[in-house]
Write an enzyme that holds these catalytic residues in place. Structure first.
Site, mmCIF file in Angstrom:
data_model
loop_
_atom_site.group_PDB
_atom_site.id
_atom_site.type_symbol
_atom_site.label_atom_id
_atom_site.label_comp_id
_atom_site.label_asym_id
_atom_site.label_seq_id
_atom_site.Cartn_x
_atom_site.Cartn_y
_atom_site.Cartn_z
ATOM 1 N N SER A 1 0.809 -1.215 0.000
ATOM 2 C CA SER A 1 0.000 0.000 0.000
ATOM 3 C C SER A 1 0.846 1.272 0.000
ATOM 4 C CB SER A 1 -0.951 0.002 1.204
ATOM 5 O OG SER A 1 -0.237 -0.192 2.415
ATOM 6 N N ASP B 1 -1.742 6.172 12.445
ATOM 7 C CA ASP B 1 -1.042 5.432 11.397
ATOM 8 C C ASP B 1 0.200 6.226 11.021
ATOM 9 O OD1 ASP B 1 -0.110 4.240 9.105
ATOM 10 O OD2 ASP B 1 -2.030 4.208 8.060
ATOM 11 N N HIS C 1 1.650 5.043 6.597
ATOM 12 C CA HIS C 1 1.186 5.609 5.334
ATOM 13 C C HIS C 1 1.356 7.124 5.314
ATOM 14 C CE1 HIS C 1 -0.966 1.704 5.608
ATOM 15 N NE2 HIS C 1 -0.664 1.676 4.308
#
Length: 419
Positions: free
Chosen positions: A142, A383, A386
């Site tokens: 990702s 997070d 990312h």
């Protein structure tokens, strides 16, 4: 780069679990094109577009001898961000931090400035021309999907409506610019080699089983690409050991992660040497994308993470323990042993400074935006893996852009008739 002799800790289970987040693509109408491209697109009657001549010159590539990876982040609110969330309909909710409630926007306005040269300013029309009739494919997890979305957003504003599209062909996403007969593609392969996590949406980092010598299933999708950009790191780092097989799938056992990673990288290297045509294909390998899980590394005495960080780390060098020098060395050693040229894009150090660029609590978890209660508990839910878009991955693509244009110039020079 600071080298640590001590062993590096594994990334936390929760932090790595965030890699399984899959956001639905939010389709919004484009209200306007980015200001720097407004006057280069002219419409004809009908759906076709007449463009001004695109002139790619030597200044659009990377000057020989310049190390673009050594430099500093400078504040630049005139040229950055290179696009806005509202002008790109192709971003997933996982990365649209402003839309998801992030109160500050300064993280979008930092520009990477190499010490000994300047990066060429990104020009979408020049890149589209350089990639005419070609396929550019990003391969990885990702993090790599974020780089794919960044590249799509960087070029899409100069392509007229009706001449661009995005479709899903699992495990791929394919953006097409019809006028140029070119595509920007993303292929989900978190370990590069085959694994039980290869399903595009139904996967988890918690249960890892990797086939260290198997790659053909993936490679069949890569063969026709003109430019391949690979990345694989953070999915390996959930725990110090990983279940994997080498040879028969029934021979699975527990490997220490560096050993497994090297075996997988050498399987990938054999595929590169056997399947890539160096005269007609380009290959890049992205170094690891850093994490910022522990604030004590840049602000001693604290016990937090990337939440609420609003500026880059201001040190000549910084190397967090979320980035493994051992894994970096394995990747570089494998690349140096290839017979086919693969360009190593060492974005790790420049990205290490950007503790402010992560999605933090302004992303998704299990496909849903965080609730108010979850946002109020950043130590559990932030997070720090990312990246927000626009943001740091745009710089990775500015560097990739310079390499692609440099190759375009060299290829044209080779094909020019002698005087």
């Amino acid at each position: 780069m600071i080298i640590r002799s001590s062993s590096l800790p594994s990334l936390s289970a929760f932090a790595l679990a965030s890699l399984m987040l899959i956001g639905a693509v939010r389709l919004v109408l484009e209200n306007s094109s980015h200001s720097h491209s407004k006057n280069i697109l002219q419409r004809r009657s009908g759906n076709a577009a007449a463009r001004l001549a695109v002139n790619i010159t030597a200044g659009d590539g990377i000057r020989g001898g310049c190390d673009v990876f050594q430099g500093r982040w400078v504040w630049d609110n005139e040229s950055h961000p290179l696009y806005d969330e509202d002008t790109c309909a192709y971003l997933v909710k996982q990365v649209t931090c402003q839309r998801n409630g992030r109160p500050d926007s300064e993280y979008r306005k930092w520009r990477w400035q190499p010490d000994s040269c300047n990066l060429p300013r990104f020009d979408a029309l020049k890149l589209l021309e350089a990639l005419r009739n070609k396929r550019l494919m990003f391969v990885g997890d990702s993090i790599q999907r974020g780089q794919f979305e960044s590249m799509v957003c960087l070029v899409q504003s100069v392509i007229p409506e009706g001449s661009k599209s995005l479709r899903r062909v699992p495990p791929m996403k394919i953006f097409e610019a019809k006028e140029y007969n070119m595509s920007i593609e993303y292929y989900w392969a978190p370990f590069i080699v085959e694994s039980i996590s290869d399903h595009a949406t139904n996967h988890t980092v918690m249960k890892r089983m990797v086939r260290l010598d198997a790659i053909d299933k993936h490679g069949n999708h890569w063969k026709g690409a003109d430019v391949l950009v690979f990345e694989s790191y953070v999915w390996w780092m959930h725990k110090p050991f990983i279940n994997a097989s080498y040879g028969s799938p029934q021979s699975a056992k527990e490997y220490d992660v560096p050993t497994a990673y090297e075996l997988a990288m050498r399987t990938w290297a054999r595929w590169i040497d056997s399947a890539i045509d160096p005269l007609n294909q380009q290959v890049f390998f992205m170094s690891m994308s850093p994490t910022h899980l522990w604030s004590w590394e840049w602000r001693p005495g604290t016990d937090e993470n990337c939440f609420n960080e609003s500026e880059p780390i201001r040190k000549p060098t910084y190397w967090g323990s979320g980035s493994s020098l051992e894994m970096m060395k394995i990747a570089k050693d494998v690349l140096e042993g290839l017979s086919v040229k693969v360009t190593f894009l060492n974005i790790t150090q420049l990205s290490e400074f950007r503790k402010d660029g992560h999605t933090s609590v302004y992303g998704e978890r299990r496909g849903k935006l965080l609730t108010r209660e979850q946002k109020a508990d950043p130590n559990a839910y932030a997070d720090c893996i990312h990246w927000c878009l626009p943001g740091v991955p745009d710089t990775w693509n500015e560097i990739l852009y310079a390499h692609l244009l440099q190759n375009y110039l060299e290829t044209r020079a080779d094909n020019l008739p002698e005087a």
